[in-house]
Design an enzyme around this catalytic site. Sequence first.
Site, PDB file in Angstrom:
ATOM      1  N   GLU A  25      -1.817  -9.144   4.286  1.00  0.00           N
ATOM      2  CA  GLU A  25      -1.794  -9.601   5.688  1.00  0.00           C
ATOM      3  C   GLU A  25      -3.195  -9.738   6.294  1.00  0.00           C
ATOM      4  OE1 GLU A  25      -0.885  -6.735   4.502  1.00  0.00           O
ATOM      5  OE2 GLU A  25      -1.420  -5.045   5.783  1.00  0.00           O
TER       6      GLU A  25
ATOM      7  N   HIS B 106      -3.619  -5.290   0.820  1.00  0.00           N
ATOM      8  CA  HIS B 106      -3.046  -5.771   2.084  1.00  0.00           C
ATOM      9  C   HIS B 106      -3.102  -7.295   2.176  1.00  0.00           C
ATOM     10  CE1 HIS B 106      -2.503  -1.898   4.138  1.00  0.00           C
ATOM     11  NE2 HIS B 106      -3.492  -1.506   3.341  1.00  0.00           N
TER      12      HIS B 106
ATOM     13  N   CYS C 147       0.841  -1.203   0.000  1.00  0.00           N
ATOM     14  CA  CYS C 147       0.000   0.000   0.000  1.00  0.00           C
ATOM     15  C   CYS C 147       0.881   1.260   0.000  1.00  0.00           C
ATOM     16  CB  CYS C 147      -0.972  -0.061   1.177  1.00  0.00           C
ATOM     17  SG  CYS C 147      -2.289   1.142   1.039  1.00  0.00           S
TER      18      CYS C 147
END
Length: 594
Positions: free
Chosen positions: A240, A238, A97
Site C-alpha cells: 500500500e 507493504h 506484514c
Amino acid sequence: MRFNLDTILILDFGSQTTQLIGRRIRELGVYSEIIPGDSPLSEELLSGKTLTDTGGRTGGGIRGVILSGSPESVYTEAGAAPDPRVYRLGIPLLGICYGLQRMTWDQGGCVDPLPKREYGAIGVKIRAVPPCTEQEAGRSGGHAGNAEKTQRFLAGFDKAVSLQDITEGFSAAAKTDNPPVSDSVPAEYRDCSFTAWMSHGDTLTRLADGFREYGTSVSGYSAVVIHEEEPWFGLQFHPEVTHCERGMEILAAFVFGVCGCKREWTMEQYMEGLKDSLFKRIGANPVLLLISGGVDSTVAGALLLKTLPADQVHLMYMDTGLMRKNETETVKTALERLGAEHLHIIHAETEFLDALKGLEDPEAKRKVIGDLFISIQEREVARLGLPETCFLAQGTLYTDLIESGKGIGKKARLIKSHHNVGSPLVDAKRKAGRIVEPLDRLYKDEVRVLGSILGVDEEVVRRHPFPGPGLAVRIPGEVTREKCAILREADAVFIDELKKRRSAHGRSLYDEIWQAFAVLLPIRSVGVAGDERKYGWVLALRAITSADGMTADVYPFPSRDLLEISTLITNTVRDIGRVTYDISSKPPATIEWE
Ligand code: XMP
C-alpha cells in the site's frame, strides 16, 4: 438502504498504514471497510447485514479479507488475533506484514524477532516455484481453483503485466467467467524481482502447514507466502506504500484476480453514504463547524450544507490577520455560494497582533496564537448561544489523526492542539458524543475530489495547505502589521505567477506543486532602484512536492521561472529588495520555517 457492492474487509491490527490500504482499494474502484482486527465475524456481518461504513449504509458481499500490519508481535499478549472463523470462511485472505505473521502463527507456524529490523526499501526475489496444480490441490483435499488464484496473484509481481491488464483483464474476466489473462505470467517468473517497502521486527521462522514460500527478501526472509489449498496469501512487505514497487499491481491482483471484485465504487457513492450518516446522526440539532479557510474544513462545510437545512448549519471563521491575501473574502464567497446562512466571521486581527507584540521565539509565537485562538473561539461560540444539543463538526483528515494520535513529532501534535483537539470546547463535545468528523477516513487529494463533486469553488478545492498560525510562522522574528502586509503582497505575486505558468506537462505550476509560499526574512539587504540605494527586506520562496506533508522534496523549478518571478516580486513589492529560493527537503528541514 442496502447496497450490494463487492467489498474488501480490512481487519485493522493497528498499523499506521491500514487506512492507506483502504485508500488504495478505493483507488482501484472497489469498496473497502475497515473494522478492528479482533471484531467477531458473525454470519450476519459477513452477509453484509450489519456492516456499516462511515456513510452508515449496509455493505454488499465480502469478496476478500485483508489482515493489516501492527506495531505489536503475534507472540505477545498485545498482538490481537482475528476471529478464528476468518479461516473457515473460504473467502480469500491477504495478510500484510503482521497479518502474514498472524496467519502463520494461527495456523501453527513460527514467528520470531529478527536480529535486526528490516526497514525501508528492500529487494524481494520471487522464486521459481511453480504453484501446485489443480490436481495436486484436489489430491490433498484443497479447494479446486487455488492454483489458478495463485497464478492470478503472481501476475501482480510480473513486470510484463500492467496495472491496466490486471484491473481490466481480471475484473472483466470475473464478470464474464472467461479464463484470466495470465498467459503472460511466465511459469518461470522471468522478471519478478522488485523493490518492496518493509517495516518489521519479526519474521516467519517456520511456515505453517500448507504454505509455500514464493518470494524472499534479499536478507533471506520470507516475503511472499501462499497456501497451496486455501486462497490465503501473505506479504511481509507493504504494497500500500507508494515506495513499494508493483504495490498497486499486487493489491489489484488480489482484489480482482483472486477475489474477483467488480469495479463499482465511486466517490459519489461514498458522498451519499456520508450524507446519510450525517443526517441520521445530527437529526434536527444545530451543528457548528469551525472553518479555517483551508480545503478540509470548507469541504466539511459544503457537505453539511448539502445534507442539512441551511438554518441548522453554523459556520465560524476567524480572521486572525495572519491570513493570505483575499483569504477571508474567498472563503466567504465560496460558503455563501454553497448556501451558508449562518456564517460568523470574527475579525480578530488587532487582538492577535497585540498578543504577538515583541515575541520572537517560534514556539512562544505558536503558543500565544493557539491560546488566543481557543479563548476567542470560546467567547464567540458562547455569544452565539447555541443549545447544549449542538454538534461540533471538524474537517479532520486521516493524516491529522495519524499525526496527533501516533505523535510523529512535537509540531504535529501542536497542529492539532492549535486547531481543535486540545480546546475545552472540543473536549466537552467529544465527551458528550457530539463531534462529527466526516472526512476522517479520507486523504487530502480525496477530499479535493469530494469538494469538486460538492461544487466547492475550484479556487478553494485546489488551494495549497496553510498552517493554523498563518503568516506568523512565515515571518521569523517579531510579527507586525506592516510585515504581514508586505508578505501578503509578495506571496500573492508568487502564487499568481504559479497559477499562470505551465509546466512541461501542461499543468499549471501551482497544481504541480503541493505547497508554495513566501517567507519574509528578518534581514534587510542593500540594492539599487533607479539611481537610489534601496535597503529592502529579503524574501525566501518555498515550493515543495509531497504526498501528505510528512516528507517533502524541493520543486525543481526551471531557472527561467524563478528568475522572472524574482524580478516581478522586486519590481512590484517595493519593500522587497532580494529574493532567494529555499532548496531544503523535509527532512531535515520542515516545510514551514517556524
Ligand atoms: P511542517 O512545517 O511541520 O508542516 O513540515 C507540515 C504541514 O503542516 C502544515 N503546518 C500546520 N498546519 N497548524 C496547521 O494547521 C500548524 O500549526 C501547522 N504547522 C505546519 C504546513 O503548512 C505543512 O503543510
